[in-house]
Write a protein that holds these residues in place. Structure first.
Motif, short mmCIF file in Angstrom:
data_model
loop_
_atom_site.label_atom_id
_atom_site.label_comp_id
_atom_site.label_asym_id
_atom_site.label_seq_id
_atom_site.Cartn_x
_atom_site.Cartn_y
_atom_site.Cartn_z
N VAL A 107 4.01 10.06 -7.46
CA VAL A 107 4.89 10.25 -8.61
C VAL A 107 4.06 10.56 -9.86
N GLY A 108 2.95 9.84 -10.04
CA GLY A 108 2.08 10.11 -11.19
C GLY A 108 1.50 11.51 -11.16
N CYS A 109 1.09 11.96 -9.98
CA CYS A 109 0.56 13.32 -9.85
C CYS A 109 1.62 14.37 -10.14
N ALA A 110 2.82 14.14 -9.63
CA ALA A 110 3.91 15.08 -9.87
C ALA A 110 4.27 15.11 -11.36
N PHE A 111 4.30 13.94 -11.99
CA PHE A 111 4.59 13.87 -13.42
C PHE A 111 3.52 14.61 -14.22
N GLY A 112 2.25 14.41 -13.87
CA GLY A 112 1.17 15.12 -14.54
C GLY A 112 1.27 16.63 -14.37
N ALA A 113 1.65 17.06 -13.17
CA ALA A 113 1.80 18.50 -12.91
C ALA A 113 2.96 19.07 -13.73
N THR B 90 -5.38 27.14 -22.07
CA THR B 90 -6.54 26.75 -21.26
C THR B 90 -6.55 25.26 -21.02
N GLU B 91 -6.27 24.49 -22.06
CA GLU B 91 -6.23 23.03 -21.92
C GLU B 91 -5.12 22.58 -20.97
N ALA B 92 -3.94 23.18 -21.11
CA ALA B 92 -2.82 22.83 -20.24
C ALA B 92 -3.08 23.25 -18.80
N ALA B 93 -3.72 24.40 -18.60
CA ALA B 93 -4.05 24.85 -17.25
C ALA B 93 -5.05 23.88 -16.61
N GLY B 94 -5.99 23.37 -17.40
CA GLY B 94 -6.93 22.38 -16.88
C GLY B 94 -6.23 21.11 -16.47
N GLN B 95 -5.28 20.66 -17.28
CA GLN B 95 -4.50 19.46 -16.95
C GLN B 95 -3.70 19.68 -15.68
N LEU B 96 -3.12 20.85 -15.53
CA LEU B 96 -2.35 21.16 -14.34
C LEU B 96 -3.25 21.18 -13.10
N LYS B 97 -4.43 21.77 -13.23
CA LYS B 97 -5.37 21.82 -12.10
C LYS B 97 -5.77 20.42 -11.66
N VAL B 98 -6.06 19.54 -12.61
CA VAL B 98 -6.44 18.17 -12.28
C VAL B 98 -5.30 17.47 -11.56
N ALA B 99 -4.07 17.65 -12.04
CA ALA B 99 -2.92 17.01 -11.41
C ALA B 99 -2.70 17.53 -9.98
N LEU C 234 0.83 -1.21 0.00
CA LEU C 234 0.00 0.00 0.00
C LEU C 234 0.86 1.26 0.00
N GLY C 235 1.94 1.25 0.77
CA GLY C 235 2.84 2.40 0.79
C GLY C 235 3.49 2.63 -0.57
N GLY C 236 3.86 1.54 -1.25
CA GLY C 236 4.45 1.66 -2.58
C GLY C 236 3.46 2.19 -3.60
N LEU C 237 2.23 1.70 -3.54
CA LEU C 237 1.20 2.20 -4.46
C LEU C 237 0.89 3.67 -4.21
N TRP C 238 0.88 4.05 -2.94
CA TRP C 238 0.64 5.45 -2.59
C TRP C 238 1.76 6.33 -3.13
N ALA C 239 3.00 5.85 -3.01
CA ALA C 239 4.14 6.60 -3.53
C ALA C 239 4.06 6.73 -5.05
N LEU C 240 3.66 5.65 -5.73
CA LEU C 240 3.50 5.72 -7.19
C LEU C 240 2.41 6.71 -7.59
N ALA C 241 1.36 6.81 -6.78
CA ALA C 241 0.32 7.79 -7.06
C ALA C 241 0.88 9.21 -6.96
N ILE D 121 -5.03 18.85 -7.98
CA ILE D 121 -6.13 18.36 -7.14
C ILE D 121 -5.88 16.90 -6.77
N ALA D 122 -5.44 16.10 -7.74
CA ALA D 122 -5.13 14.70 -7.46
C ALA D 122 -4.00 14.59 -6.44
N PHE D 123 -3.01 15.46 -6.53
CA PHE D 123 -1.91 15.47 -5.57
C PHE D 123 -2.43 15.79 -4.16
N GLY D 124 -3.34 16.76 -4.07
CA GLY D 124 -3.93 17.10 -2.77
C GLY D 124 -4.74 15.95 -2.20
N VAL D 125 -5.48 15.25 -3.07
CA VAL D 125 -6.26 14.10 -2.60
C VAL D 125 -5.32 13.00 -2.12
#
Length: 96
Positions: free
Chosen positions: A35-41, A61-70, A26-33, A72-76
């Protein structure tokens, strides 16, 4: 009659090795999440910077939306422990 009265979920029945393994996985999967959020950002920020430099507002506008999603996912991901604790607390309060 409630068969689950007084029962709490526990991995202790499977032994310490399984409990430790589950925590590691679970810790490894959380860490991968994370990393994925950071990569998306980073990708979103890069796309936004390129679009801004080229004065392409639609791509900005499209890139800003992608950044916002990344972000928000990082915060979650960062709040995931608190979210699960709150859910377990609420469920425990409702049952008890």
């Amino acid at each position: 009659m409630n068969p689950f009265e007084g029962v709490t979920p526990s991995l202790d029945v499977f032994g310490a090795e399984v409990n430790t393994l589950v925590a590691l996985v679970l810790g490894g999967l959380w860490a991968l999440a994370f990393v994925g959020c950071a990569f998306g950002a980073l990708i979103g920020t890069g796309k936004w910077a390129v679009a801004r430099h080229s004065n392409r507002s639609e791509e900005m506008t499209e890139a800003a939306g992608q950044l916002k999603v990344a972000l928000i996912a990082f915060g979650v991901c960062a709040a995931l422990g608190v979210i699960f604790a709150a859910i377990l607390f609420i469920v425990g309060t409702v049952q008890g």
